[in-house]
Design a protein around this motif. Structure first.
Motif, PDB file in Angstrom:
ATOM      1  N   ASN A 227       3.550  59.550  37.675  1.00 56.50           N
ATOM      2  CA  ASN A 227       4.457  58.839  36.765  1.00 56.50           C
ATOM      3  C   ASN A 227       5.770  58.545  37.472  1.00 56.50           C
ATOM      4  OD1 ASN A 227       2.707  60.585  34.743  1.00 56.50           O
ATOM      5  ND2 ASN A 227       3.566  58.875  33.603  1.00 56.50           N
ATOM      6  N   LEU A 228       6.297  57.349  37.235  1.00 54.99           N
ATOM      7  CA  LEU A 228       7.675  57.021  37.612  1.00 54.99           C
ATOM      8  C   LEU A 228       8.563  57.062  36.381  1.00 54.99           C
ATOM      9  CD1 LEU A 228       6.891  54.132  40.114  1.00 54.99           C
ATOM     10  CD2 LEU A 228       7.477  56.506  40.645  1.00 54.99           C
ATOM     11  N   SER A 229       7.935  56.987  35.233  1.00 53.29           N
ATOM     12  CA  SER A 229       8.633  57.246  33.962  1.00 53.29           C
ATOM     13  C   SER A 229       7.605  57.694  32.940  1.00 53.29           C
ATOM     14  CB  SER A 229       9.372  55.994  33.451  1.00 53.29           C
ATOM     15  OG  SER A 229       8.458  55.099  32.848  1.00 53.29           O
ATOM     16  N   LEU A 230       8.084  58.471  31.978  1.00 52.50           N
ATOM     17  CA  LEU A 230       7.259  58.842  30.835  1.00 52.50           C
ATOM     18  C   LEU A 230       8.197  59.035  29.657  1.00 52.50           C
ATOM     19  CD1 LEU A 230       4.358  61.449  30.746  1.00 52.50           C
ATOM     20  CD2 LEU A 230       5.852  61.013  28.789  1.00 52.50           C
ATOM     21  N   ASP A 231       7.984  58.223  28.634  1.00 52.45           N
ATOM     22  CA  ASP A 231       8.807  58.336  27.431  1.00 52.45           C
ATOM     23  C   ASP A 231       7.902  58.534  26.223  1.00 52.45           C
ATOM     24  OD1 ASP A 231      11.071  58.448  25.914  1.00 52.45           O
ATOM     25  OD2 ASP A 231      11.549  56.315  26.016  1.00 52.45           O
ATOM     26  N   VAL A 232       8.358  59.345  25.279  1.00 49.55           N
ATOM     27  CA  VAL A 232       7.633  59.589  24.030  1.00 49.55           C
ATOM     28  C   VAL A 232       8.467  58.995  22.908  1.00 49.55           C
ATOM     29  CG1 VAL A 232       6.624  61.318  22.509  1.00 49.55           C
ATOM     30  CG2 VAL A 232       6.667  61.719  24.978  1.00 49.55           C
ATOM     31  N   LEU A 233       7.879  58.044  22.189  1.00 52.38           N
ATOM     32  CA  LEU A 233       8.635  57.283  21.194  1.00 52.38           C
ATOM     33  C   LEU A 233       8.473  57.823  19.781  1.00 52.38           C
ATOM     34  CD1 LEU A 233       7.821  53.701  22.570  1.00 52.38           C
ATOM     35  CD2 LEU A 233       9.694  55.242  23.223  1.00 52.38           C
ATOM     36  N   GLY A 234       7.468  58.646  19.555  1.00 52.72           N
ATOM     37  CA  GLY A 234       7.261  59.195  18.217  1.00 52.72           C
ATOM     38  C   GLY A 234       5.790  59.471  17.994  1.00 52.72           C
ATOM     39  N   LYS A 235       5.479  60.058  16.833  1.00 56.90           N
ATOM     40  CA  LYS A 235       4.090  60.398  16.504  1.00 56.90           C
ATOM     41  C   LYS A 235       3.514  59.343  15.575  1.00 56.90           C
ATOM     42  CE  LYS A 235       1.286  64.480  15.661  1.00 56.90           C
ATOM     43  NZ  LYS A 235       1.289  65.927  15.362  1.00 56.90           N
ATOM     44  N   ARG A 236       2.268  58.953  15.855  1.00 58.74           N
ATOM     45  CA  ARG A 236       1.619  57.916  15.074  1.00 58.74           C
ATOM     46  C   ARG A 236       0.808  58.525  13.928  1.00 58.74           C
ATOM     47  NH1 ARG A 236      -1.050  54.134  19.680  1.00 58.74           N
ATOM     48  NH2 ARG A 236      -2.898  55.159  18.873  1.00 58.74           N
ATOM     49  N   ASP A 237       0.367  57.654  13.019  1.00 61.97           N
ATOM     50  CA  ASP A 237      -0.424  58.110  11.873  1.00 61.97           C
ATOM     51  C   ASP A 237      -1.765  58.706  12.295  1.00 61.97           C
ATOM     52  OD1 ASP A 237       1.568  57.291  10.176  1.00 61.97           O
ATOM     53  OD2 ASP A 237       0.668  55.331   9.751  1.00 61.97           O
ATOM     54  N   ASP A 238      -2.284  58.268  13.473  1.00 60.39           N
ATOM     55  CA  ASP A 238      -3.587  58.772  13.922  1.00 60.39           C
ATOM     56  C   ASP A 238      -3.482  60.106  14.660  1.00 60.39           C
ATOM     57  OD1 ASP A 238      -2.467  58.038  16.326  1.00 60.39           O
ATOM     58  OD2 ASP A 238      -3.942  56.494  16.812  1.00 60.39           O
ATOM     59  N   GLY A 239      -2.249  60.666  14.734  1.00 65.82           N
ATOM     60  CA  GLY A 239      -2.062  61.966  15.381  1.00 65.82           C
ATOM     61  C   GLY A 239      -1.651  61.877  16.832  1.00 65.82           C
ATOM     62  N   PHE A 240      -1.876  60.706  17.464  1.00 63.52           N
ATOM     63  CA  PHE A 240      -1.431  60.506  18.841  1.00 63.52           C
ATOM     64  C   PHE A 240       0.070  60.255  18.875  1.00 63.52           C
ATOM     65  CE2 PHE A 240      -5.938  59.234  19.454  1.00 63.52           C
ATOM     66  CZ  PHE A 240      -6.234  60.001  20.573  1.00 63.52           C
ATOM     67  N   HIS A 241       0.681  60.565  20.015  1.00 62.02           N
ATOM     68  CA  HIS A 241       2.081  60.193  20.222  1.00 62.02           C
ATOM     69  C   HIS A 241       2.159  58.817  20.869  1.00 62.02           C
ATOM     70  CE1 HIS A 241       2.849  64.474  19.484  1.00 62.02           C
ATOM     71  NE2 HIS A 241       4.104  64.143  19.295  1.00 62.02           N
ATOM     72  N   GLU A 242       3.087  58.007  20.412  1.00 56.71           N
ATOM     73  CA  GLU A 242       3.348  56.701  21.031  1.00 56.71           C
ATOM     74  C   GLU A 242       4.131  56.943  22.314  1.00 56.71           C
ATOM     75  OE1 GLU A 242       2.927  52.503  20.806  1.00 56.71           O
ATOM     76  OE2 GLU A 242       2.270  53.982  19.325  1.00 56.71           O
ATOM     77  N   VAL A 243       3.593  56.447  23.433  1.00 58.76           N
ATOM     78  CA  VAL A 243       4.231  56.683  24.724  1.00 58.76           C
ATOM     79  C   VAL A 243       4.526  55.354  25.419  1.00 58.76           C
ATOM     80  CG1 VAL A 243       3.165  58.945  25.046  1.00 58.76           C
ATOM     81  CG2 VAL A 243       2.023  56.914  25.964  1.00 58.76           C
ATOM     82  N   GLU A 244       5.407  55.445  26.404  1.00 55.94           N
ATOM     83  CA  GLU A 244       5.728  54.309  27.271  1.00 55.94           C
ATOM     84  C   GLU A 244       5.870  54.887  28.674  1.00 55.94           C
ATOM     85  OE1 GLU A 244       8.568  50.691  26.370  1.00 55.94           O
ATOM     86  OE2 GLU A 244       9.745  52.374  27.147  1.00 55.94           O
TER      87      GLU A 244
END
Length: 285
Positions: A12-29
């Motif tokens: 990774n050169l970056s890893l950001d976590v934007l929040g948790k989704r309704d399906d239980g996964f975390h939204e990442v960038e």
């Protein structure tokens, strides 16, 4: 006919976590790129309709828990193949290290079976199939530099980073991504500036890239595994310009322009950390 596939590690050169989704996964960038540390995957055709997996690492399961096995199972189901395969994996990528080794093995199996059985699937079709196996598998199908969003399965091609050496340092621990994400509270994380990192790579600006790399999961992993934080601090004190943890850890990545400096940092870490590597980037577009 025996087929061979390389399965490169990712960093990774970056890893950001934007929040948790309704399906239980975390939204990442995430921004990911591949390095020349790779597993070697051999595919042996079998007349019997079965899947066999053998990895030369005691920490890698040789059954249906292995992502390579899951990849072969998914491929056979998708394309209605009633023949078998034996998968031999030579592990060079550290296990449970944040370097995508299992995902890359799975991607190598999908690419290899596509050739072995002359299915003719596109890389995009293989990536879609791989997304159900693991969130890093679609990236590993292509093994280029990409921005990954969603839970990691949505990919956009971006400019590769400037050519440099990469020092990897992995402590003698394994980190479960699932456990790290169980401790994530998005509002408490420090978020890297993903767009600034992309611009640095578009401008081929090594200094700007190093100033902006970052991983929002570091605070979580550091709190659970303080050794990882100590490795990062040691790498920074050694003069490494761009330092971050890869994935959910525990491997720490340092970007270095010149080999002589990379070797000096490598030597300084060897007495502190069992697994240390100097590698290069694969994406040379």
């Amino acid at each position: 006919m025996v087929l061979f596939e390389k399965a490169p590690a990712k960093i990774n050169l970056s890893l950001d976590v934007l929040g948790k989704r309704d399906d239980g996964f975390h939204e990442v960038e995430m921004i990911m790129t591949s390095i020349d540390l790779a597993d070697r995957v051999e595919l042996h055709p079998l007349d019997e309709d079965c899947i066999e997996v053998s990895a030369d690492n005691q920490y890698v399961p040789n059954d249906e828990r292995n992502l390579a096995y899951k990849a072969a199972f998914a491929f056979k189901n998708k394309y209605h193949i009633n023949r078998g395969v034996r998968i031999d994996i030579e592990k060079n990528i550290p296990v449970s290290a944040g370097l995508g080794g299992g995902s890359s093995d799975a991607a190598a199996v999908l690419r290899g079976l596509n050739r072995m059985w002359s299915v003719g699937a596109t890389l995009a079709e293989l990536a879609e199939l791989g997304g159900a196996i693991g969130s890093d598998v679609p990236f590993c199908i292509y093994s280029k530099t990409a921005l990954a969003t969603g839970h990691g399965e949505i990919l956009r091609d971006i400019a590769p980073p400037p050519q440099c050496y990469v020092v990897l340092a992995k402590p003698n621990i394994g980190v479960s991504t699932r456990i790290i994400f169980q401790h994530v509270h998005a509002e408490e994380l420090i978020h890297p500036n993903t767009q600034r990192i992309i611009r640095a790579m578009e401008e081929n600006d090594f200094t700007k890239l190093c100033e902006n790399v970052g991983n929002a999961l570091e605070s979580v992993t550091f709190s659970l595994f303080p050794t990882v934080q100590r490795i990062k601090e040691k790498m920074v004190r050694a003069g490494t310009t761009g330092v971050l943890m890869s994935g959910s850890g525990p491997t720490v990545v340092g970007l270095v322009e010149h080999y002589s400096k990379a070797k000096r940092i490598y030597n300084g870490l060897r007495g502190f950390c069992e697994e240390v590597y100097i590698v290069q980037l694969l994406d040379r577009r």
